[in-house]
Design a protein around this motif. Structure first.
Motif, PDB file in Angstrom:
ATOM      1  N   ARG A  21       0.855  -0.820   0.155  1.00  0.00           N
ATOM      2  CA  ARG A  21       0.001  -0.084  -0.047  1.00  0.00           C
ATOM      3  C   ARG A  21       1.253   1.622   0.060  1.00  0.00           C
ATOM      4  O   ARG A  21       0.994   2.148  -0.764  1.00  0.00           O
ATOM      5  CB  ARG A  21      -1.387  -0.332   1.149  1.00  0.00           C
TER       6      ARG A  21
ATOM      7  N   LYS B  83       2.902   1.845  -3.539  1.00  0.00           N
ATOM      8  CA  LYS B  83       1.095   1.872  -4.521  1.00  0.00           C
ATOM      9  C   LYS B  83       1.862   3.325  -5.696  1.00  0.00           C
ATOM     10  O   LYS B  83       1.577   3.384  -6.621  1.00  0.00           O
ATOM     11  CB  LYS B  83       0.157   1.993  -4.517  1.00  0.00           C
TER      12      LYS B  83
ATOM     13  N   GLY C 212       2.400   2.121  -8.763  1.00  0.00           N
ATOM     14  CA  GLY C 212       1.508   1.915  -9.493  1.00  0.00           C
ATOM     15  C   GLY C 212       1.616   1.958 -10.864  1.00  0.00           C
ATOM     16  O   GLY C 212       0.718   1.729 -11.326  1.00  0.00           O
TER      17      GLY C 212
ATOM     18  N   PRO D 133       0.710  -2.049 -13.944  1.00  0.00           N
ATOM     19  CA  PRO D 133      -0.468  -2.184 -12.972  1.00  0.00           C
ATOM     20  C   PRO D 133      -0.063  -4.352 -13.077  1.00  0.00           C
ATOM     21  O   PRO D 133      -0.658  -5.103 -12.326  1.00  0.00           O
ATOM     22  CB  PRO D 133      -1.621  -2.381 -13.995  1.00  0.00           C
TER      23      PRO D 133
ATOM     24  N   MET E  22       1.837  -4.665  -9.827  1.00  0.00           N
ATOM     25  CA  MET E  22       0.997  -4.887  -9.110  1.00  0.00           C
ATOM     26  C   MET E  22       0.583  -5.526  -8.652  1.00  0.00           C
ATOM     27  O   MET E  22      -0.039  -6.142  -7.455  1.00  0.00           O
ATOM     28  CB  MET E  22       0.386  -3.366  -8.692  1.00  0.00           C
TER      29      MET E  22
END
Length: 187
Positions: A76, A79, A83, A86, A89
């Motif tokens: 988190r 991110k 981010g 993707p 992630m």
């Protein structure tokens, strides 16, 4: 149990045995690879915070909030920096799911599989898949995010490799003439 992420199933790098020792060793290897991934994520976060000026130098490495963070929290926190990728992630979230399953539920839910050859073979296949997932995720995180961040700070792959080699030599020297078992110690 959730199915592991499907990836290359080549067994070339792993012991093909399915005895109890191998199953436990593969569990340990999977836990280790998950921890390596977690550390790479922590390093990515630290370097990102240094580059963006959020934290200065050594403070990034001593930050108690980061050092106490769980893998989920690290994902988190990172991110904003990760981010834009993707696929990385998604790999991180899948790795977190598998890591949490391994550490918190694996043996409780699957211990009965240890009692048969077929069950152990399934455990070994699943653990190898987890090892591959953690390795692939770590490689993608490093290649796409951490390595470019380090390069921006002037830290080359050669410098990282040289430090790793130095640390490895120093660690090996600590145990160079020391026995590894109690039996060796008493002789």
């Amino acid at each position: 149990m959730t199915e592991p992420h499907v990836i290359d199933q080549s067994d070339d790098e792993y012991d093909p045995e399915t005895d109890e020792k191998t199953a436990y060793a593969l569990f340990g290897l999977a836990a280790y690879k998950a921890n390596v991934l977690e550390r790479s994520l922590l390093d990515t976060l630290r370097v990102s915070k240094v580059i963006t000026g959020e934290i200065q130098g050594q403070r990034a490495f001593d930050d108690p909030k980061l050092l106490k963070a769980t893998m989920g929290q690290l994902i988190r926190f990172s991110k904003p920096y990760v981010g834009a990728h993707p696929d990385v992630m998604n790999d991180l979230y899948e790795s977190l799911k598998r890591r949490n399953y391994l550490i918190h539920h694996f043996w409780y839910e699957q211990i009965a599989d240890m009692f048969s050859e077929a069950g152990r073979a399934k455990l070994c296949r699943d653990l190898k898949t987890d090892c591959r997932l953690f390795t692939r995720t770590n490689e993608r995180l490093n290649e796409r995010i951490l390595d470019p961040l380090l390069t921006a700070l002037g830290i080359t792959p050669e410098m990282v490799e040289a430090q790793y080699s130095k640390d490895h030599r120093e660690a090996m020297a600590l145990y160079e003439n020391k026995p590894f078992t109690a039996e060796e110690d008493s002789s």
